[in-house]
Design an enzyme around this catalytic site. Structure first.
Site, PDB file in Angstrom:
ATOM      1  N   ARG A  35      26.828  39.526  43.815  1.00 31.82           N
ATOM      2  CA  ARG A  35      26.929  40.728  44.654  1.00 31.82           C
ATOM      3  C   ARG A  35      25.555  41.267  45.064  1.00 31.82           C
ATOM      4  O   ARG A  35      25.427  41.900  46.109  1.00 31.82           O
ATOM      5  CB  ARG A  35      27.727  41.813  43.920  1.00 31.82           C
ATOM      6  CG  ARG A  35      29.203  41.475  43.816  1.00 31.82           C
ATOM      7  CD  ARG A  35      29.985  42.543  43.105  1.00 31.82           C
ATOM      8  NE  ARG A  35      31.419  42.263  43.152  1.00 31.82           N
ATOM      9  CZ  ARG A  35      32.339  43.037  42.629  1.00 31.82           C
ATOM     10  NH1 ARG A  35      31.987  44.144  42.001  1.00 31.82           N
ATOM     11  NH2 ARG A  35      33.616  42.710  42.707  1.00 31.82           N
ATOM     12  N   LYS A 198      52.966  37.314  40.821  1.00 30.40           N
ATOM     13  CA  LYS A 198      54.085  38.154  41.253  1.00 30.40           C
ATOM     14  C   LYS A 198      54.264  38.223  42.765  1.00 30.40           C
ATOM     15  O   LYS A 198      53.302  38.386  43.510  1.00 30.40           O
ATOM     16  CB  LYS A 198      53.903  39.582  40.720  1.00 30.40           C
ATOM     17  CG  LYS A 198      53.991  39.656  39.199  1.00 30.40           C
ATOM     18  CD  LYS A 198      53.889  41.091  38.729  1.00 30.40           C
ATOM     19  CE  LYS A 198      54.116  41.190  37.228  1.00 30.40           C
ATOM     20  NZ  LYS A 198      54.026  42.581  36.758  1.00 30.40           N
ATOM     21  N   GLY A 354      40.868  38.140  43.471  1.00 31.24           N
ATOM     22  CA  GLY A 354      40.215  37.924  42.184  1.00 31.24           C
ATOM     23  C   GLY A 354      40.320  36.556  41.553  1.00 31.24           C
ATOM     24  O   GLY A 354      39.315  35.900  41.297  1.00 31.24           O
ATOM     25  N   GLY A 377      40.348  43.992  45.980  1.00 30.73           N
ATOM     26  CA  GLY A 377      41.316  44.952  46.504  1.00 30.73           C
ATOM     27  C   GLY A 377      41.149  45.199  47.990  1.00 30.73           C
ATOM     28  O   GLY A 377      42.116  45.316  48.741  1.00 30.73           O
TER      29      GLY A 377
END
Length: 396
Positions: A35, A198, A354, A377
């Site tokens: 980053r 999921k 992620g 996100g």
């Protein structure tokens, strides 16, 4: 898109919001500086113009309290090393001390402010806190895609104080262009691979993407909800029983949008969730009771490979097996190989989210795909079609 390339920063102090929320070991050493490296082009451009840079970032979750373990002094040496010069540091982010440090900054110099989240006002999106931060610079640059989905003081509210001098950094611009290249102007055929555990976390993404894609590969734990909805026997595999009907609706919507959906045809099963468990390759619609699917099988890998090698634009979000366990990583490795080969053949490939990013880093696929997103996100919310607060603040 208004980027830093549209402005000359000569003799200007640029307040640059970055995402330096990097991992540290127990000795406070940075274990992954990705980053920090990612914002180097933005910093260099401003300095080359003859400007100075004031870096601001959050780090960890101190929840509005000053805690030594979350101080940015621990990453200062790494930031200096990556940026190629000694970065100044101030143990405040607002107030007279910070304002003096910013005022003293000369062209070509870099100042790192202390952790913004030492102030609870940052996460609350407090106007007063944003205004105090704004006093430090002449221009505002957002290069923190990883936090662009947060309406925090430094990621969104502060932009109001720079009506004509607010810009996207080069990293932020690359992220937004990569997503647009998939959702808005991707060369066809466009293939999206959605994995992970999921269905519920990917519903909005799937619905938003259907008009933009040609193929949808569904793998990982979420595939079993679809297989069960289609009448398959899935044993003890992961399933969301309350999403069975929704899975069928998604398949129907895909058909209406002329999107071909590819589910695994076989899988590697085990009697328990352990790397050392006995393994078998079986038809995914006929998993015996007491067994669970933990990886895509060889036939599924071949099927996915054929689809990917015939794709021109690829989005990958989520692994298709439990790659953290070596005996159940082969499916995701095969998928990575297929995407790498498709990229080599000229396809544009974007990896985001992620777990798939973790896989790409761990197994060395970073330079074999076109772009690896830095924002988990934020990436997911972009794919859902939501305008991120950090993006909207620059655009308005």
């Amino acid at each position: 898109m208004k980027t830093i390339n549209d402005f000359n920063f000569k003799d200007k102090k640029a307040l640059v919001r970055v995402d330096f929320n990097v991992p540290l070991d127990d000795q406070f050493k940075v274990t992954d500086n990705t980053r920090i490296v990612a914002v180097k082009p933005t910093v260099e451009k401003i300095l080359q113009d003859g400007g100075s840079v004031i870096l601001m970032t959050h780090f960890g979750r101190p929840k509005g309290e000053v805690k030594d373990e979350f101080s940015l002094k621990h990453i200062l040496a790494d930031v200096s090393n990556v940026l190629g010069q000694q970065v100044k540091f101030i143990d405040e982010s607002i107030g007279p001390k910070a304002e003096q440090a910013a005022s003293d900054l000369k062209p070509g110099e870099i100042l790192l402010l202390e952790n913004l989240r030492f102030h609870s006002e940052e996460e609350k999106g407090d106007e007063g806190f944003a205004e105090q931060l704004s006093k430090l610079g002449d221009a505002y640059v957002n290069d923190a895609f990883g936090t662009a989905h947060r309406a925090h003081a430094s990621t969104a509210v502060i932009a109001n104080y720079f009506p004509s001098t607010k810009f996207f950094g080069l990293l932020m611009a690359k992220e937004l262009k990569a997503i647009d290249r998939v959702l808005k102007n991707g060369e066809r055929p466009v293939t999206a691979i959605l994995g992970g555990s999921k269905v519920s976390t990917k519903i909005t993404i799937i619905e938003n993407m259907l008009p933009a894609i040609d193929n949808l590969i569904i793998g990982g734990g979420m595939a079993f909800t679809f297989i069960k909805a289609l009448g398959g026997k899935i044993g003890n595999s992961l399933v969301e029983d309350d999403k069975l009907h929704l899975s069928l609706e998604i398949l129907e919507k895909a058909k209406e949008n002329h999107v071909k959906v590819y589910l695994p045809s076989d899988c590697i099963i085990a009697e328990n969730f352990s790397n050392d468990a006995e393994r078998k390759d079986v038809d995914i619609y006929a998993i015996p009771e007491g067994w669970m699917g933990l990886d895509a099988g060889p036939k599924s890998r071949d099927l996915f490979n054929d689809v990917l090698l015939n794709s021109r634009t690829i989005l990958w979000n989520g692994p298709i097996g439990v790659f953290e366990m070596s005996n159940f990583a082969a499916g995701t490795i095969a998928l990575g190989d297929s995407i790498a080969e498709a990229t080599q053949l000229g396809a544009f490939s974007l990896v985001g989210g992620g777990d798939s990013v973790a896989f790409v880093k761990q197994f060395g696929y970073g330079d074999k795909v076109s772009y690896v997103s830095t924002g988990g996100g934020a990436m997911l919310e972009s794919l859902e079609g939501l305008e991120l607060p950090g993006v909207a603040a620059i655009n308005k």
